[in-house]
Design a protein around this motif. Structure first.
Motif, mmCIF file in Angstrom:
data_model
loop_
_atom_site.group_PDB
_atom_site.id
_atom_site.type_symbol
_atom_site.label_atom_id
_atom_site.label_comp_id
_atom_site.label_asym_id
_atom_site.label_seq_id
_atom_site.Cartn_x
_atom_site.Cartn_y
_atom_site.Cartn_z
ATOM 1 N N UNK A 1 0.842 -1.187 0.000
ATOM 2 C CA UNK A 1 0.000 0.000 0.000
ATOM 3 C C UNK A 1 0.880 1.240 0.000
ATOM 4 N N UNK A 2 0.421 2.254 -0.631
ATOM 5 C CA UNK A 2 1.089 3.548 -0.572
ATOM 6 C C UNK A 2 0.220 4.492 0.239
ATOM 7 N N UNK A 3 0.776 5.612 0.574
ATOM 8 C CA UNK A 3 0.004 6.610 1.318
ATOM 9 C C UNK A 3 -1.259 6.945 0.528
ATOM 10 N N UNK A 4 -2.415 6.897 1.166
ATOM 11 C CA UNK A 4 -3.664 7.136 0.445
ATOM 12 C C UNK A 4 -3.958 8.605 0.164
ATOM 13 N N UNK A 5 -3.068 9.477 0.551
ATOM 14 C CA UNK A 5 -3.335 10.908 0.406
ATOM 15 C C UNK A 5 -2.696 11.476 -0.853
ATOM 16 N N UNK A 6 -3.546 12.095 -1.671
ATOM 17 C CA UNK A 6 -3.069 12.750 -2.883
ATOM 18 C C UNK A 6 -2.160 13.929 -2.519
ATOM 19 N N UNK A 7 -2.507 14.620 -1.465
ATOM 20 C CA UNK A 7 -1.734 15.764 -0.983
ATOM 21 C C UNK A 7 -1.172 15.400 0.391
ATOM 22 N N UNK A 8 0.122 15.264 0.467
ATOM 23 C CA UNK A 8 0.771 14.794 1.704
ATOM 24 C C UNK A 8 0.450 15.679 2.907
ATOM 25 N N UNK A 9 0.119 16.945 2.655
ATOM 26 C CA UNK A 9 -0.199 17.843 3.770
ATOM 27 C C UNK A 9 -1.417 17.372 4.554
ATOM 28 N N UNK A 10 -2.236 16.501 3.954
ATOM 29 C CA UNK A 10 -3.443 16.021 4.616
ATOM 30 C C UNK A 10 -3.256 14.653 5.262
ATOM 31 N N UNK A 11 -2.062 14.123 5.216
ATOM 32 C CA UNK A 11 -1.793 12.821 5.813
ATOM 33 C C UNK A 11 -1.485 13.001 7.305
ATOM 34 N N UNK A 12 -2.267 12.367 8.184
ATOM 35 C CA UNK A 12 -1.993 12.517 9.615
ATOM 36 C C UNK A 12 -0.629 11.963 10.017
ATOM 37 N N UNK A 13 -0.156 10.953 9.323
ATOM 38 C CA UNK A 13 1.164 10.402 9.661
ATOM 39 C C UNK A 13 2.275 11.373 9.279
ATOM 40 N N UNK A 60 -7.037 17.383 12.958
ATOM 41 C CA UNK A 60 -6.629 18.520 12.127
ATOM 42 C C UNK A 60 -6.370 18.092 10.685
ATOM 43 N N UNK A 61 -5.743 16.944 10.508
ATOM 44 C CA UNK A 61 -5.463 16.448 9.156
ATOM 45 C C UNK A 61 -6.760 16.110 8.433
ATOM 46 N N UNK A 62 -7.685 15.487 9.130
ATOM 47 C CA UNK A 62 -8.974 15.145 8.523
ATOM 48 C C UNK A 62 -9.754 16.404 8.166
ATOM 49 N N UNK A 63 -9.733 17.396 9.052
ATOM 50 C CA UNK A 63 -10.426 18.655 8.781
ATOM 51 C C UNK A 63 -9.823 19.342 7.559
ATOM 52 N N UNK A 64 -8.504 19.382 7.477
ATOM 53 C CA UNK A 64 -7.842 20.027 6.339
ATOM 54 C C UNK A 64 -8.180 19.312 5.027
ATOM 55 N N UNK A 65 -8.218 17.998 5.054
ATOM 56 C CA UNK A 65 -8.552 17.232 3.845
ATOM 57 C C UNK A 65 -10.002 17.494 3.435
ATOM 58 N N UNK A 68 -10.268 21.017 1.976
ATOM 59 C CA UNK A 68 -9.701 21.079 0.627
ATOM 60 C C UNK A 68 -10.680 20.489 -0.387
ATOM 61 N N UNK A 69 -11.331 19.387 -0.038
ATOM 62 C CA UNK A 69 -12.322 18.792 -0.947
ATOM 63 C C UNK A 69 -13.492 19.749 -1.188
ATOM 64 N N UNK A 70 -13.956 20.407 -0.133
ATOM 65 C CA UNK A 70 -15.069 21.343 -0.251
ATOM 66 C C UNK A 70 -14.689 22.521 -1.141
ATOM 67 N N UNK A 71 -13.514 23.074 -0.917
ATOM 68 C CA UNK A 71 -13.043 24.207 -1.719
ATOM 69 C C UNK A 71 -12.882 23.799 -3.180
ATOM 70 N N UNK A 72 -12.310 22.641 -3.420
ATOM 71 C CA UNK A 72 -12.135 22.153 -4.797
ATOM 72 C C UNK A 72 -13.483 21.935 -5.474
ATOM 73 N N UNK A 73 -14.432 21.355 -4.749
ATOM 74 C CA UNK A 73 -15.753 21.114 -5.335
ATOM 75 C C UNK A 73 -16.455 22.429 -5.641
ATOM 76 N N UNK A 74 -16.342 23.395 -4.767
ATOM 77 C CA UNK A 74 -16.957 24.701 -5.010
ATOM 78 C C UNK A 74 -16.366 25.354 -6.260
ATOM 79 N N UNK A 75 -15.059 25.228 -6.438
ATOM 80 C CA UNK A 75 -14.417 25.785 -7.631
ATOM 81 C C UNK A 75 -14.920 25.075 -8.890
ATOM 82 N N UNK A 76 -15.053 23.751 -8.820
ATOM 83 C CA UNK A 76 -15.582 23.008 -9.980
ATOM 84 C C UNK A 76 -17.020 23.432 -10.279
ATOM 85 N N UNK A 77 -17.809 23.620 -9.243
ATOM 86 C CA UNK A 77 -19.195 24.050 -9.431
ATOM 87 C C UNK A 77 -19.268 25.429 -10.079
ATOM 88 N N UNK A 78 -18.411 26.351 -9.635
ATOM 89 C CA UNK A 78 -18.400 27.694 -10.230
ATOM 90 C C UNK A 78 -17.992 27.645 -11.699
#
Length: 84
Positions: A1-13, A60-65, A68-78
Motif C-alpha cells: 500500500x502507498x500513502x492514500x493521500x493525494x496531498x501529503x499535507x493532509x496525511x496525519x502520519x 486537524x489532518x482530517x479537517x484540512x482534507x 480542501x475537498x469542499x473548496x475544490x468542489x466549489x471551484x468546480x461548481x463555479x
C-alpha cells in the motif's frame, strides 16, 4: 500500500512526523523516497494508534482534507456554472 493521500499535507502520519513524540511515517529511510507506509507499515494501524496518543493531529489532518475537498468542489461548481 502507498500513502492514500493525494496531498501529503493532509496525511496525519506526515503531520505526526513533525510533532514531538508522535509516531508518524518516518522509518529512517525517507531519503530513499516514499514513506514507511510505502514500505509495508500499516497505515490504518498507525493512524489508529496516533488517534489515541495524538487525536488532535488526526482531527486537524482530517479537517484540512475535508476543507480542501469542499473548496475544490466549489471551484468546480463555479466553473461548471460559468461563474469562474
Amino acid at each position: 500500500m502507498t500513502c492514500p493521500h493525494e496531498d501529503i499535507r493532509h496525511c496525519p502520519l506526515y503531520r505526526a512526523s513533525h510533532e514531538p513524540g508522535a509516531a508518524g511515517c518516518d522509518d529512517g529511510q525517507l531519503a530513499g523516497g516514499g514513506c514507511a507506509v510505502d514500505r509495508g507499515m500499516s497505515y490504518a494501524g498507525q493512524v489508529a494508534a496516533l488517534r489515541i496518543t495524538h487525536p488532535r493531529v488526526v482531527a486537524d489532518a482530517e479537517w484540512a482534507a475535508d476543507r480542501a475537498r469542499i473548496v475544490d468542489q466549489a471551484a468546480r461548481n463555479r466553473r461548471a456554472a460559468g461563474i469562474h
